[in-house]
Enzyme design. Structure first.
Site, short mmCIF file in Angstrom:
data_model
loop_
_atom_site.label_atom_id
_atom_site.label_comp_id
_atom_site.label_asym_id
_atom_site.label_seq_id
_atom_site.Cartn_x
_atom_site.Cartn_y
_atom_site.Cartn_z
N TRP A 113 1.63 -0.40 12.87
CA TRP A 113 2.94 -1.08 12.91
C TRP A 113 3.86 -0.42 13.91
CZ3 TRP A 113 2.11 -5.56 11.12
CH2 TRP A 113 1.30 -5.76 10.00
N ASP A 118 11.46 1.34 10.28
CA ASP A 118 10.71 0.31 9.58
C ASP A 118 10.34 0.92 8.22
OD1 ASP A 118 8.87 -1.43 8.55
OD2 ASP A 118 7.54 -1.43 10.29
N LYS A 171 6.24 -5.89 0.19
CA LYS A 171 5.56 -4.69 -0.29
C LYS A 171 6.26 -4.16 -1.53
CE LYS A 171 3.19 -5.07 3.52
NZ LYS A 171 3.73 -4.67 4.80
C1 LIG Z 1 3.50 -5.15 6.34
C2 LIG Z 1 4.23 -4.34 7.33
C3 LIG Z 1 4.79 -4.92 8.49
C4 LIG Z 1 4.64 -6.38 8.84
O1 LIG Z 1 5.39 -7.15 7.99
P1 LIG Z 1 5.50 -8.74 8.18
O2 LIG Z 1 6.60 -9.06 7.22
O3 LIG Z 1 4.18 -9.30 7.81
O4 LIG Z 1 5.84 -9.02 9.59
C5 LIG Z 1 5.49 -4.09 9.34
N1 LIG Z 1 5.64 -2.79 9.09
C6 LIG Z 1 5.11 -2.20 8.01
C7 LIG Z 1 5.31 -0.73 7.77
C8 LIG Z 1 4.39 -2.96 7.08
O5 LIG Z 1 3.87 -2.39 5.99
#
Ligand SMILES: *Cc1c(COP(=O)(O)O)cnc(C)c1O
Length: 355
Positions: A99, A166, A190
Site C-alpha cells: 500500500w 494511511d 478493516k
Molecule cells: C485495504 C487497504 C488499502 C486499500 O483500501 P481500499 O479502500 O480498498 O482502497 C489501503 N491501505 C491499507 C493500509 C489497507 O489495508
C-alpha cells in the site's frame, strides 16, 4: 458450526453493529422507510453524520483546527488526493509494503518523491529504522499498519516534518497523537465499518496550499466546506461506522481497544513461537497486532494445505495468507474476540499433536 472470522478486509464487525445497521435498513428511526431509501438530506440523516464525526473527534482526541470527512473511493483514492492537495515541491514516503508503494506511485505524478527507507528487499518483513527524513519536504507519508505483510508502527514516529498516515487497517486500535499529522485517512472496511466509505482527518490550515488546480471532487476543501454532503455520501456505510464508534466508546474507548488487541496478539504470537509447526514472518519488534502472519516451518511445509483444511473444518474463516507472503494471516481487528483467537490456537495445538 460457529464461524470465526479472520478476514483481512472487509472483515469482522461487532455483532451488534451488524444487527443495529440491519434494523435501520428495514425501518430507519421508525420512519417506515429503509436507511437505503431515505435522502441523505432527510432531517434524520444529518444527526447520524454529526454524531459519527463527534465520536471520531472524541475517541481520537482530535485537536481544534482539524476537519473530519467521509469520502467515497476507498483508501486508494486518497493515494492521489493526498499529493494532489498537499504536495507542493517534495514529499517523503516510507516504503513498508504494497500500500505504501501504491501511495508513492501516485505522488510521483505531482512532484518530487523521496523514499526515505524501504524494506522491499526483505519482502517487507520489518519496518526500516535509523533513517532520516529531509527537513524540506511538505510531508512524510507512512502506512501505520501493513495489512498484507503484518508489520506495524504502533508508536508515533519522532520526525521533524508533518506526517500523513494511511491508517486503514489499525485506526481506532490505539490512541494516536493526531497533532503530529496533517492528514490521516482510512478505508472503513478493516476496523470501522462495512466497505464503501473512507474516513479522512485533515488539518484545515494545510488545505489550499498546493500550486495547482484541483478537480472539484478531488479537492478536500469541497468536502470539508460541505460537511461530506457535496454529493451523495454512502449513507449505509456511514451509519454502520456510527454503530461501530458507539460500540468502541461503550467498550472503553481506544485504550481498551489497544489492551484487547495486545492480549489477542500476545496469545497468538506466543503460540506461533511455541508450536513446532509454525513460525512468524516478520521482525518481532515490528509485529502487527492487527494482521498476524505465520507460515509452516520448512520441515512441515507439506502440512500447509492440511492445516488450512483442518482449521477450516473447525470454523476458521479467512486465515489464508496473502499470496505475497504465503502461509497464514489471522486478522484480529477490534471486533475479533479472545474466543476466536483461542479457537485458532486450539486448532494449532490439536494439529501439532496429530503430527
Ligand atoms: C485495504 C487497504 C488499502 C486499500 O483500501 P481500499 O479502500 O480498498 O482502497 C489501503 N491501505 C491499507 C493500509 C489497507 O489495508
Amino acid at each position: 458450526m460457529k464461524k470465526y472470522n479472520f478476514n483481512a478486509g472487509p472483515s469482522m464487525l461487532p455483532r451488534e453493529v451488524i444487527e443495529n445497521t440491519a434494523k435501520q435498513c428495514l425501518d430507519f428511526n421508525g420512519s417506515g422507510l429503509s436507511l437505503m431509501e431515505i435522502s441523505h438530506r432527510a432531517k434524520d440523516f444529518q444527526p447520524v453524520l454529526d454524531e459519527a464525526v463527534a465520536l471520531i473527534k472524541e475517541l481520537l482526541h482530535i485537536p481544534e483546527g482539524y476537519s473530519v470527512i467521509f469520502l467515497g473511493g476507498g483508501a486508494s483514492l486518497e493515494f492521489c488526493m493526498i499529493p494532489y492537495n498537499f504536495l507542493i515541491n517534495k514529499a517523503a514516503y516510507l516504503n513498508t509494503g504494497t500500500w505504501a508503494k501504491k501511495a508513492m506511485k501516485e505522488a510521483k505524478l505531482f512532484g518530487e518523491v523521496v523514499e526515505v527507507a524501504s524494506s522491499a528487499d526483505a519482502n517487507y518483513s520489518f519496518i526500516p529504522k535509523g533513517w532520516t527524513c529531509p527537513s524540506d519536504v511538505d510531508y512524510l507519508h507512512i502506512t501505520t499498519n501493513n495489512t498484507i505483510y503484518g508489520t506495524e508502527i504502533r508508536k508515533e514516529l519522532d520526525v521533524n516534518v508533518p506526517m500523513i498516515a494511511d491508517m486503514s487497517s489499525d485506526i481506532f486500535s490505539r490512541p494516536v497523537d493526531v497533532s503530529k499529522y496533517d492528514c490521516i485517512y482510512a478505508g472503513a472496511q478493516k476496523n470501522l465499518a462495512m466497505a464503501g466509505v473512507t474516513l479522512v482527518i485533515i488539518k484545515d490550515e494545510k488545505m489550499g496550499k498546493a500550486p495547482r488546480q484541483i478537480p472539484t471532487m478531488l479537492d478536500y476543501r469541497t468536502h470539508v466546506e460541505k460537511g461530506s454532503m457535496f454529493n451523495t455520501p454512502p449513507v449505509v456505510p456511514i451509519y454502520s461506522a456510527l454503530e461501530t464508534l458507539r460500540w468502541i466508546k461503550g467498550n472503553g474507548g481506544l485504550e481498551e481497544m489497544e489492551k484487547r488487541a495486545n492480549e489477542r496478539a500476545d496469545a497468538l504470537y506466543a503460540e506461533i513461537d511455541r508450536n513446532k509447526l509454525f513460525h512468524g514472518t516478520v521482525a518481532e519488534e515490528d509485529r502487527s497486532v492487527m494482521n498476524i502472519c505465520f507460515v509452516m516451518n520448512d520441515e512441515y511445509a507439506e502440512l500447509e494445505k492440511p492445516f488450512f483444511e483442518y482449521a477450516t473444518s473447525k470454523g476458521m474463516v479467512g486465515i489464508k495468507g496473502h499470496r505475497s507472503v504465503g502461509g497464514f494471516r489471522a486478522s484480529c481487528y477490534n471486533a475479533q474476540t479472545m474466543e476466536g483467537v483461542n479457537a485458532l490456537i486450539k486448532c494449532m495445538q490439536e494439529f501439532e499433536a496429530q503430527h
